[in-house]
Design a protein around this motif. Sequence first.
Motif, PDB file in Angstrom:
ATOM      1  N   LEU A 127       0.838  -1.197   0.000  1.00  0.00           N
ATOM      2  CA  LEU A 127       0.000   0.000   0.000  1.00  0.00           C
ATOM      3  C   LEU A 127       0.882   1.260   0.000  1.00  0.00           C
ATOM      4  CD1 LEU A 127      -2.960   0.773   0.071  1.00  0.00           C
ATOM      5  CD2 LEU A 127      -2.867   0.762   2.560  1.00  0.00           C
ATOM      6  N   GLY A 128       1.962   1.212   0.766  1.00  0.00           N
ATOM      7  CA  GLY A 128       2.897   2.338   0.784  1.00  0.00           C
ATOM      8  C   GLY A 128       3.513   2.553  -0.589  1.00  0.00           C
ATOM      9  N   PHE A 129       3.883   1.444  -1.203  1.00  0.00           N
ATOM     10  CA  PHE A 129       4.473   1.457  -2.542  1.00  0.00           C
ATOM     11  C   PHE A 129       3.532   2.148  -3.543  1.00  0.00           C
ATOM     12  CE2 PHE A 129       6.500  -0.367  -6.187  1.00  0.00           C
ATOM     13  CZ  PHE A 129       7.760  -0.737  -5.765  1.00  0.00           C
ATOM     14  N   VAL A 130       2.254   1.731  -3.499  1.00  0.00           N
ATOM     15  CA  VAL A 130       1.265   2.272  -4.436  1.00  0.00           C
ATOM     16  C   VAL A 130       0.989   3.746  -4.149  1.00  0.00           C
ATOM     17  CG1 VAL A 130      -1.162   2.148  -5.101  1.00  0.00           C
ATOM     18  CG2 VAL A 130       0.194   0.069  -4.942  1.00  0.00           C
ATOM     19  N   THR A 131       0.937   4.106  -2.864  1.00  0.00           N
ATOM     20  CA  THR A 131       0.676   5.507  -2.508  1.00  0.00           C
ATOM     21  C   THR A 131       1.740   6.411  -3.121  1.00  0.00           C
ATOM     22  OG1 THR A 131      -0.204   4.700  -0.423  1.00  0.00           O
ATOM     23  CG2 THR A 131       0.237   7.045  -0.569  1.00  0.00           C
ATOM     24  N   VAL A 132       2.999   6.002  -2.998  1.00  0.00           N
ATOM     25  CA  VAL A 132       4.084   6.795  -3.570  1.00  0.00           C
ATOM     26  C   VAL A 132       3.967   6.842  -5.090  1.00  0.00           C
ATOM     27  CG1 VAL A 132       6.550   6.722  -4.076  1.00  0.00           C
ATOM     28  CG2 VAL A 132       5.762   6.600  -1.725  1.00  0.00           C
ATOM     29  N   PHE A 133       3.650   5.707  -5.682  1.00  0.00           N
ATOM     30  CA  PHE A 133       3.575   5.688  -7.138  1.00  0.00           C
ATOM     31  C   PHE A 133       2.449   6.586  -7.630  1.00  0.00           C
ATOM     32  CE2 PHE A 133       2.142   4.058 -11.234  1.00  0.00           C
ATOM     33  CZ  PHE A 133       3.327   4.148 -11.931  1.00  0.00           C
ATOM     34  N   LYS A 134       1.315   6.526  -6.957  1.00  0.00           N
ATOM     35  CA  LYS A 134       0.181   7.337  -7.389  1.00  0.00           C
ATOM     36  C   LYS A 134       0.488   8.822  -7.253  1.00  0.00           C
ATOM     37  CE  LYS A 134      -4.303   6.583  -6.974  1.00  0.00           C
ATOM     38  NZ  LYS A 134      -4.990   5.980  -8.118  1.00  0.00           N
ATOM     39  N   ALA A 135       1.086   9.189  -6.126  1.00  0.00           N
ATOM     40  CA  ALA A 135       1.273  10.616  -5.867  1.00  0.00           C
ATOM     41  C   ALA A 135       2.454  11.190  -6.643  1.00  0.00           C
ATOM     42  CB  ALA A 135       1.463  10.866  -4.379  1.00  0.00           C
ATOM     43  N   THR A 136       3.506  10.406  -6.878  1.00  0.00           N
ATOM     44  CA  THR A 136       4.697  11.009  -7.496  1.00  0.00           C
ATOM     45  C   THR A 136       5.226  10.237  -8.701  1.00  0.00           C
ATOM     46  OG1 THR A 136       6.160   9.812  -5.991  1.00  0.00           O
ATOM     47  CG2 THR A 136       5.463  11.995  -5.306  1.00  0.00           C
ATOM     48  N   HIS A 137       4.555   9.172  -9.098  1.00  0.00           N
ATOM     49  CA  HIS A 137       5.005   8.378 -10.239  1.00  0.00           C
ATOM     50  C   HIS A 137       6.444   7.910 -10.090  1.00  0.00           C
ATOM     51  CE1 HIS A 137       1.417   8.682 -12.703  1.00  0.00           C
ATOM     52  NE2 HIS A 137       1.241   9.797 -12.055  1.00  0.00           N
ATOM     53  N   VAL A 138       6.775   7.469  -8.887  1.00  0.00           N
ATOM     54  CA  VAL A 138       8.097   6.887  -8.668  1.00  0.00           C
ATOM     55  C   VAL A 138       7.889   5.452  -8.229  1.00  0.00           C
ATOM     56  CG1 VAL A 138      10.196   6.974  -7.302  1.00  0.00           C
ATOM     57  CG2 VAL A 138       9.071   9.094  -7.962  1.00  0.00           C
ATOM     58  N   LEU A 154       3.825   8.552   4.545  1.00  0.00           N
ATOM     59  CA  LEU A 154       2.910   7.437   4.810  1.00  0.00           C
ATOM     60  C   LEU A 154       3.555   6.114   4.397  1.00  0.00           C
ATOM     61  CD1 LEU A 154      -0.509   8.940   3.672  1.00  0.00           C
ATOM     62  CD2 LEU A 154       0.148   8.235   5.980  1.00  0.00           C
ATOM     63  N   ALA A 155       4.201   6.120   3.231  1.00  0.00           N
ATOM     64  CA  ALA A 155       4.830   4.890   2.748  1.00  0.00           C
ATOM     65  C   ALA A 155       5.904   4.430   3.728  1.00  0.00           C
ATOM     66  CB  ALA A 155       5.439   5.128   1.365  1.00  0.00           C
ATOM     67  N   GLY A 156       6.702   5.382   4.242  1.00  0.00           N
ATOM     68  CA  GLY A 156       7.747   5.028   5.194  1.00  0.00           C
ATOM     69  C   GLY A 156       7.143   4.443   6.464  1.00  0.00           C
ATOM     70  N   ALA A 157       6.072   5.079   6.968  1.00  0.00           N
ATOM     71  CA  ALA A 157       5.436   4.608   8.191  1.00  0.00           C
ATOM     72  C   ALA A 157       4.885   3.196   7.997  1.00  0.00           C
ATOM     73  CB  ALA A 157       4.318   5.570   8.588  1.00  0.00           C
ATOM     74  N   LEU A 158       4.236   2.985   6.846  1.00  0.00           N
ATOM     75  CA  LEU A 158       3.672   1.657   6.577  1.00  0.00           C
ATOM     76  C   LEU A 158       4.782   0.609   6.485  1.00  0.00           C
ATOM     77  CD1 LEU A 158       0.903   2.499   3.944  1.00  0.00           C
ATOM     78  CD2 LEU A 158       0.571   1.649   6.263  1.00  0.00           C
ATOM     79  N   ALA A 159       5.905   1.007   5.880  1.00  0.00           N
ATOM     80  CA  ALA A 159       7.018   0.069   5.757  1.00  0.00           C
ATOM     81  C   ALA A 159       7.521  -0.323   7.147  1.00  0.00           C
ATOM     82  CB  ALA A 159       8.150   0.695   4.940  1.00  0.00           C
ATOM     83  N   ALA A 160       7.626   0.664   8.054  1.00  0.00           N
ATOM     84  CA  ALA A 160       8.131   0.367   9.391  1.00  0.00           C
ATOM     85  C   ALA A 160       7.195  -0.598  10.122  1.00  0.00           C
ATOM     86  CB  ALA A 160       8.284   1.661  10.188  1.00  0.00           C
ATOM     87  N   ILE A 161       5.889  -0.379   9.984  1.00  0.00           N
ATOM     88  CA  ILE A 161       4.933  -1.264  10.646  1.00  0.00           C
ATOM     89  C   ILE A 161       5.029  -2.667  10.035  1.00  0.00           C
ATOM     90  CG2 ILE A 161       2.488  -1.698  11.062  1.00  0.00           C
ATOM     91  CD1 ILE A 161       2.194   1.415  11.062  1.00  0.00           C
ATOM     92  N   GLY A 162       5.148  -2.707   8.705  1.00  0.00           N
ATOM     93  CA  GLY A 162       5.354  -3.996   8.044  1.00  0.00           C
ATOM     94  C   GLY A 162       6.617  -4.662   8.564  1.00  0.00           C
ATOM     95  N   GLY A 163       7.680  -3.875   8.723  1.00  0.00           N
ATOM     96  CA  GLY A 163       8.959  -4.403   9.199  1.00  0.00           C
ATOM     97  C   GLY A 163       8.831  -4.977  10.598  1.00  0.00           C
ATOM     98  N   LEU A 164       8.080  -4.271  11.439  1.00  0.00           N
ATOM     99  CA  LEU A 164       7.869  -4.741  12.808  1.00  0.00           C
ATOM    100  C   LEU A 164       7.288  -6.153  12.802  1.00  0.00           C
ATOM    101  CD1 LEU A 164       7.285  -4.475  15.903  1.00  0.00           C
ATOM    102  CD2 LEU A 164       5.198  -3.282  15.285  1.00  0.00           C
ATOM    103  N   PHE A 165       6.251  -6.370  12.006  1.00  0.00           N
ATOM    104  CA  PHE A 165       5.592  -7.675  12.023  1.00  0.00           C
ATOM    105  C   PHE A 165       6.372  -8.732  11.257  1.00  0.00           C
ATOM    106  CE2 PHE A 165       1.877  -4.961  13.054  1.00  0.00           C
ATOM    107  CZ  PHE A 165       1.577  -5.556  14.283  1.00  0.00           C
TER     108      PHE A 165
END
Lengths: 296, 504
Positions: free
Chosen positions: A23-34, A193-204
């Motif tokens: 979801l973080g990945f997609v959010t970044v892609f949608k907002a900045t096309h990266v 948001l993408a960074g935060a989601l990644a950290a939560i993913g990393g935790l689990f």
Amino acid sequence: MNQFVTLFVGGLFLGAIYSLVALGFVTVFKATHVINFAQGSVLLLGAYVIARAHESVGFALAVALGVLAAAVASVLIDAVLIRRIRRADLGTLAILTLGVDILLATELSRRIGTDVLNIGAPWGSDVTEVAGIRVATSRVLAGGVAAVLVAGFWLAFKFTDFGIAMRSAAEDGEVASLMGIRLNRVAATAWALAGALAAIGGLFLTSFPAAGVTGSVGLLALATIPAVVLGGFDSPGGAVLGGLIIGVVSVLTAGYQEELSFLGRGLGGVAPFAVMLLVLLVRPSGLFGTREVTRV
Amino acid sequence: MHDLRVSYAGAVKALRGVSLSVPEGSVVAVLGNNGAGKSTLLRALSGTLPASGGAITGGTIELRGKALPRDDAASIARSGLVQVPEGRRVFANLTVEENLRAGGLAAPDRAKRAEARAWVDELFPILRERATQRAGLLSGGEQQMLAIGRALMASPQVLLLDEPSLGLAPKIVERVGEVIREINARGVTVVLVEQNAAMALAVADHAVVLEVGEVALRGTAEELAESEAVRERYLGVSTQAAATGTRVESSAQPLAVEALSVRFGGLAALSDVSFTVEPGSLHALIGPNGAGKSTCLNVLSGVYAASAGSVRYGSHELTRLRPHRIAALGVARTFQNIALSPRVSVLDNLLVARHRLMRSGFLADGLKLPRARRERAEHEARVREIAELLGLTELERPVGTLSYGTRKRVELARALCAEPELLLLDEPVAGMVRDESAAMADAISRARAELGISVLLVEHDMTFVMGMADRVTVLDFGKRIADGTPATVQRDPDVLKAYLGAAA
């Protein structure tokens, strides 16, 4: 049959974690096309900060610090490196993030060395039994957290001013800026948001049943790439579903490893990519992706 | 705005010192042909030039005595100068309501937002009815209303409208005009960029006409509507008698377009259009923006499929042929936007067009067998001949380093190098200065006389068309409204109406 159900449910819970990262990945892609390949090392950074900090500041504060560190790192990548070349080619930007990923991951693995850092989660290696199926407590929690976050995202995207600004910017950045929407701000929020989601993913991903934080955790995040591609790159719903599918596929193929041994060992690592290819053969833009339309 | 200069990619000069002052509370129209710099002017005002690779190279822009930032579109919008972009560009995947909310994000406060929302409801009741639908499902006219409503949500002091009538039916255009007047009545200053001079002059207080990046004419709307100079620019009614082109000896066959219709989804781009290009003639296809000219050309060259009707070249039916098959019949075309390889020399760009005429395979050519070398030398000689005919020298220079006008001539030369019998030209003089356009006219006439080809010309520049065409077909909203010699077409009441409105 019982084994199948156990594996399937376990796969869904693992998939929930992938969904968050995707979801973080997609959010970044949608907002900045990266296409942000640095997501994996940012995930590792989040997990690393939590693992290092929990002994001195306690688990809850450590998680907050980890999420913050990942979000800040993510925003910095955008603000320092990407912003000034925003209109560069998609490939150029993707390679840039790959470079960042290598740098960050190398530095973190150097710090971790051969250690396996404990993430310090209070639920430790507990196991929960749901309707006769035994699942790691951390995975059940991950599923719950993912459900709450995904629902929260959906509501925010749909109803808040921020969501409208984000979706307008994703659809037509130039017009959005004509409407007074500050693109840099939208981009920074998306990266945070993408960074935060990644950290939560990393935790689990580093909680039980995984051993803990090692230098190679960043590679685990690679599994979210087939999830994102499968879901269709610019679709948040697709990312969530893609994550779940990849979770189920990798747990099932690992669980039935013996039965599938004619396909060779280590199928669990390959299967997500095989599924991705199969889906792309039928739907080249992923399950929910927007088809690329080019006008001559 | 004073002495504004803008260039793209450091090379193309799009605005060459334009000064314009828009009094508070007025409606000012900016007119001009394709490539005159109208959109560039708006981009400079709204701060979106960098997105298209342009930059302001000189001059100043001030709003109420304060200089505007040059490349920060969002803060310009927040300071009260809001643009409705060309082609509407609503957020198609957002609902109508969400589109309006997106516009409201730039409003100074909540009260202003609510006030604007009430006003938009009053102006466009249809948007209230369709509030929960995705904006992409609205009709073109409704999308234009939404785009205007979205901009009004930001409570602008100055509203910039970029071609709001583009591609809309006459009734809707009339409604857009009324809306602009109502908006102005509420004290909003409006800058209207339009190709539809009829609509713009009916709405505006003042107007300027841009021509290749410079202000060519300015005055009150009434003055300009009456002015001979505007008529000349829009209708090509010139003081010199229109040269009646002489028929040339030609080996071409007639091109007969019969009852041609093209639909894109529910939109009829062309309906029931017929005309015939006689062998050796120069036939012009004209009409306001969105009339269907380019669509027609795209069907003739096989890029678009026809929904109904037929196009016959001699005995061949073109509507069912692929583009390369049509080219093989001797029909060549040029493009509105230059489509050449910029890093390759003029000569090589031209030789590409000889492809269909070359016999030796790539193996023979690659090995430089004597036969292949002889063939290449022959083709090169012919290419040089054609280049000379069009006044092209310096064939070794990469195309990217040539001026715009010369590049357009290279494109024409490339089309001619395919040895066509029928040449389709898409806006060959769009965005050219007078000298360049004269050189192009000369090149086309000479090529026609020497090579004996028929030419079908799509063009906006009326002076150019009327000066050289044998026959003119006029399209408006996808329908043929006139067909005849330049002299008769210029006097046709329907044509006058399409270009200058009922007032003319």
